[in-house]
Structure formats: structure tokens, C-alpha cells
Motif scaffolding. Sequence first.
Motif, mmCIF file in Angstrom:
data_model
loop_
_atom_site.group_PDB
_atom_site.id
_atom_site.type_symbol
_atom_site.label_atom_id
_atom_site.label_comp_id
_atom_site.label_asym_id
_atom_site.label_seq_id
_atom_site.Cartn_x
_atom_site.Cartn_y
_atom_site.Cartn_z
ATOM 1 N N THR A 34 22.439 56.962 -76.579
ATOM 2 C CA THR A 34 21.127 56.784 -75.970
ATOM 3 C C THR A 34 20.496 58.119 -75.616
ATOM 4 O O THR A 34 19.305 58.179 -75.301
ATOM 5 C CB THR A 34 21.252 55.928 -74.693
ATOM 6 O OG1 THR A 34 22.247 56.500 -73.838
ATOM 7 C CG2 THR A 34 21.643 54.510 -75.027
ATOM 8 N N ALA A 35 21.271 59.214 -75.666
ATOM 9 C CA ALA A 35 20.743 60.530 -75.300
ATOM 10 C C ALA A 35 20.358 61.369 -76.505
ATOM 11 O O ALA A 35 19.432 62.173 -76.442
ATOM 12 C CB ALA A 35 21.778 61.296 -74.465
ATOM 13 N N ASN A 36 21.064 61.215 -77.619
ATOM 14 C CA ASN A 36 20.848 62.065 -78.785
ATOM 15 C C ASN A 36 20.524 61.217 -80.009
ATOM 16 O O ASN A 36 20.614 59.995 -79.990
ATOM 17 C CB ASN A 36 22.091 62.920 -79.056
ATOM 18 C CG ASN A 36 22.439 63.801 -77.877
ATOM 19 O OD1 ASN A 36 21.555 64.291 -77.182
ATOM 20 N ND2 ASN A 36 23.718 63.986 -77.642
ATOM 21 N N ASP A 81 24.866 67.933 -82.134
ATOM 22 C CA ASP A 81 24.338 67.092 -81.068
ATOM 23 C C ASP A 81 22.970 67.604 -80.665
ATOM 24 O O ASP A 81 22.627 68.754 -80.896
ATOM 25 C CB ASP A 81 25.283 67.042 -79.862
ATOM 26 C CG ASP A 81 25.379 68.372 -79.146
ATOM 27 O OD1 ASP A 81 24.408 68.783 -78.498
ATOM 28 O OD2 ASP A 81 26.441 69.023 -79.234
ATOM 29 N N GLY A 82 22.194 66.717 -80.043
ATOM 30 C CA GLY A 82 20.855 67.069 -79.600
ATOM 31 C C GLY A 82 19.802 66.254 -80.306
ATOM 32 O O GLY A 82 20.069 65.502 -81.247
ATOM 33 N N ALA A 243 31.661 61.578 -63.705
ATOM 34 C CA ALA A 243 30.404 60.843 -63.843
ATOM 35 C C ALA A 243 29.523 61.360 -64.972
ATOM 36 O O ALA A 243 28.573 60.694 -65.362
ATOM 37 C CB ALA A 243 29.625 60.902 -62.528
ATOM 38 N N GLY A 244 29.826 62.542 -65.518
ATOM 39 C CA GLY A 244 28.985 63.124 -66.555
ATOM 40 C C GLY A 244 29.314 62.670 -67.955
ATOM 41 O O GLY A 244 28.740 63.168 -68.927
ATOM 42 N N THR A 245 30.257 61.762 -68.102
ATOM 43 C CA THR A 245 30.613 61.205 -69.405
ATOM 44 C C THR A 245 30.605 59.680 -69.305
ATOM 45 O O THR A 245 30.532 59.128 -68.206
ATOM 46 C CB THR A 245 32.018 61.662 -69.836
ATOM 47 O OG1 THR A 245 32.972 61.184 -68.876
ATOM 48 C CG2 THR A 245 32.108 63.177 -69.921
ATOM 49 N N PRO A 246 30.691 58.985 -70.440
ATOM 50 C CA PRO A 246 30.875 57.526 -70.342
ATOM 51 C C PRO A 246 32.077 57.187 -69.476
ATOM 52 O O PRO A 246 33.109 57.864 -69.525
ATOM 53 C CB PRO A 246 31.096 57.121 -71.803
ATOM 54 C CG PRO A 246 30.338 58.144 -72.585
ATOM 55 C CD PRO A 246 30.522 59.440 -71.825
ATOM 56 N N ALA A 273 28.505 53.927 -70.220
ATOM 57 C CA ALA A 273 28.219 54.779 -69.066
ATOM 58 C C ALA A 273 27.441 53.976 -68.041
ATOM 59 O O ALA A 273 26.381 53.424 -68.353
ATOM 60 C CB ALA A 273 27.431 56.013 -69.483
ATOM 61 N N GLU A 274 27.945 53.909 -66.827
ATOM 62 C CA GLU A 274 27.331 53.064 -65.811
ATOM 63 C C GLU A 274 26.194 53.748 -65.068
ATOM 64 O O GLU A 274 25.266 53.095 -64.603
ATOM 65 C CB GLU A 274 28.401 52.592 -64.823
ATOM 66 C CG GLU A 274 29.484 51.721 -65.466
ATOM 67 C CD GLU A 274 30.530 51.265 -64.469
ATOM 68 O OE1 GLU A 274 30.408 51.641 -63.282
ATOM 69 O OE2 GLU A 274 31.456 50.547 -64.872
ATOM 70 N N GLN A 275 26.253 55.097 -64.924
ATOM 71 C CA GLN A 275 25.274 55.790 -64.097
ATOM 72 C C GLN A 275 24.311 56.666 -64.888
ATOM 73 O O GLN A 275 23.272 57.073 -64.362
ATOM 74 C CB GLN A 275 26.010 56.657 -63.063
ATOM 75 C CG GLN A 275 26.924 55.866 -62.146
ATOM 76 C CD GLN A 275 27.656 56.768 -61.160
ATOM 77 O OE1 GLN A 275 27.315 57.920 -60.967
ATOM 78 N NE2 GLN A 275 28.694 56.221 -60.523
ATOM 79 N N LEU A 276 24.625 56.969 -66.136
ATOM 80 C CA LEU A 276 23.796 57.854 -66.939
ATOM 81 C C LEU A 276 23.466 57.186 -68.272
ATOM 82 O O LEU A 276 24.142 56.248 -68.690
ATOM 83 C CB LEU A 276 24.515 59.187 -67.189
ATOM 84 C CG LEU A 276 24.875 60.023 -65.959
ATOM 85 C CD1 LEU A 276 25.745 61.197 -66.370
ATOM 86 C CD2 LEU A 276 23.613 60.509 -65.253
ATOM 87 N N ALA A 277 22.433 57.709 -68.956
ATOM 88 C CA ALA A 277 22.053 57.182 -70.270
ATOM 89 C C ALA A 277 22.932 57.819 -71.337
ATOM 90 O O ALA A 277 22.487 58.638 -72.140
ATOM 91 C CB ALA A 277 20.579 57.474 -70.538
ATOM 92 N N LEU A 278 24.215 57.442 -71.321
ATOM 93 C CA LEU A 278 25.186 58.040 -72.235
ATOM 94 C C LEU A 278 25.984 56.987 -73.003
ATOM 95 O O LEU A 278 27.070 57.288 -73.503
ATOM 96 C CB LEU A 278 26.152 58.955 -71.465
ATOM 97 C CG LEU A 278 25.593 60.285 -70.956
ATOM 98 C CD1 LEU A 278 26.635 61.012 -70.110
ATOM 99 C CD2 LEU A 278 25.142 61.161 -72.116
ATOM 100 N N ASP A 279 25.469 55.765 -73.080
ATOM 101 C CA ASP A 279 26.162 54.765 -73.892
ATOM 102 C C ASP A 279 26.286 55.282 -75.322
ATOM 103 O O ASP A 279 25.336 55.827 -75.891
ATOM 104 C CB ASP A 279 25.402 53.446 -73.883
ATOM 105 C CG ASP A 279 25.506 52.727 -72.550
ATOM 106 O OD1 ASP A 279 26.302 53.174 -71.702
ATOM 107 O OD2 ASP A 279 24.787 51.732 -72.361
#
Length: 291
Positions: A34-36, A81-82, A243-246, A273-279
Amino acid sequence: MKKLGLATALLLAMTGAQAYQVEVQGQSEYIDTTANDKDFTGGLQGTYYLKDVDSSKGPLAEAAFLNQASNVSVAYTYGEDGQEFGDRTVHHTFGVKGEAYIPTQVVPAYASASYSHTIADNKAGNPDGNGDRYALELGAFAAPNFLVAVGYTSVADQTALDAFNVMANGVVKSVGETATIGQDQDAITARTKYVGAIDGTNMAIGFESGLVYGDDTAYNLGTTLFVTPKLSVGASYAESSFAGTPDSAWGANVNYFITPAVAVGASYVNANAEQLALDTQTVGVNAKFRF
């Protein structure tokens, strides 16, 4: 004569030689997050065993482990990535590793050492990154085909990945493990591995577990059913408190030896990932060639 010898060696490898001393592995993963956008990895690994590995007993995929075959390996992985038109970075990771199985009067012992170096080439003009990673591991066989090992890992820069972890377990677990170690730089690791036959069948079962303790903690569990010596299906689960990863990821894989010397496989990982857009979801393919 040289051409005839090379052709004969290749034919034996392709049609089912029961012993090998070299293994070459390639793999690639497509990554949807969801981020890249449009991320992917690729990698190559070559392993040289100090003695011939007998692949005639047990699962072909675990022949080296069942033979307790000491070896040296080199690996290279590539990843991007990116955003497609934004801050895009290309990662090159190079690694070298040695594993030794040592007979003793009590139980067989195990030791390994590895080094990886990552170059992060930023395509948007931002500063590039370089990172080194060292790992040592000591263990013993608590029972036949049951390895217990503990280790120490130093990640001098968070850019650095473990090239062999990427090749064996995929990019999601590898990146999550590095992030879990965090700015602490030093981490304690522990793992177990078991492979055993299922009585009365030609099937076997394998179990693996791992723990990384750095700034945060991560663990993983995996099991593999070897339906036949050639065919295996597996499932895995990993979780990190960083928290910075899934937060967690589950995966499935299948591998098949077309001949005892040639194998192909596929894998799938779904990370939440529960807290960030990293699914994240990854789909991977791999191939092995032994001779």
C-alpha cells in the motif's frame, strides 16, 4: 573429449544424479504494498559442499541438512522500492557464508558465520546508503536431524540486509527482521530445525522456528510436509513487535524436483500492518540446479 565430458556431466545432472557437490539457486519476488508501487527482487546463490551430498535418502530439498554437509556460499540480491516516478531506491546486497557440521563424542555440533554488504542506490538524487551485517551462530543436534542454535548478529547500518535470509525466506521477513533489530545494532538470535520421516510412508515432516531479539522482538514458525521426496508444501507465520513494519505475516510455498538435480518452486506471503499503511503481498518463484 572435453565437450563430450561436459555433455555427459550435464546429462547426468539433468536425468537424476544421486549425489552433488554444487547447488545454484535463483529466485524473484513481485511485491505489492500500500506504500510503494511495482516493487520486485531477484537473487542468485551458489553453494559448494566440501564433500558429495547423498540425495538418495529422505526429502531432496533437505539432502544437505540430513547429510550434515559443511559448505561455503556466496549470494547476491537485487531489489527496488519506492514510488514509480518518485523517490526510488535500488538495493544491491552481496553475501558470503560458511557452515560447518562438526562430529564430537557427545553430539554433532554446528557453527556458521556470514557477512553481507548492502548498497542502496537512490535514484532521486538523495544520499546513497551502505551497510554491513555480520552474523555468528553455534548449535548442536539435540536429537537426530534436530538442530538447536543460538547466535549473534551485528547490523552496523539499518540499510543492511542478510542476503541469505532474502534467498531462503523472502524479502518481507528479511526487511522486518532488520527493522526489528533497529538502532540497537546488536541482536541475539535463536532457531530450531527438525526433519523426520513419517513412519510407514515415504513422506516426511519438517519444522522450523526462529527468534530475533534487538530493539524489538520478532519470531517465526514454519512447517513443511514432504508429500514425496520430490514434492513439498509448506506454511509459515512471522510476527514483529516493531511498529514500523507489518505486525504479522503468513505464507505458503510449494517446491518440486523435476529430477534430483533440478527443482522449481513458488511462494506467497501476506503481511498485515495494523497501525501503518504497510500491508504487503508477495508472489515468488525460484529454481535450483545441482551438479
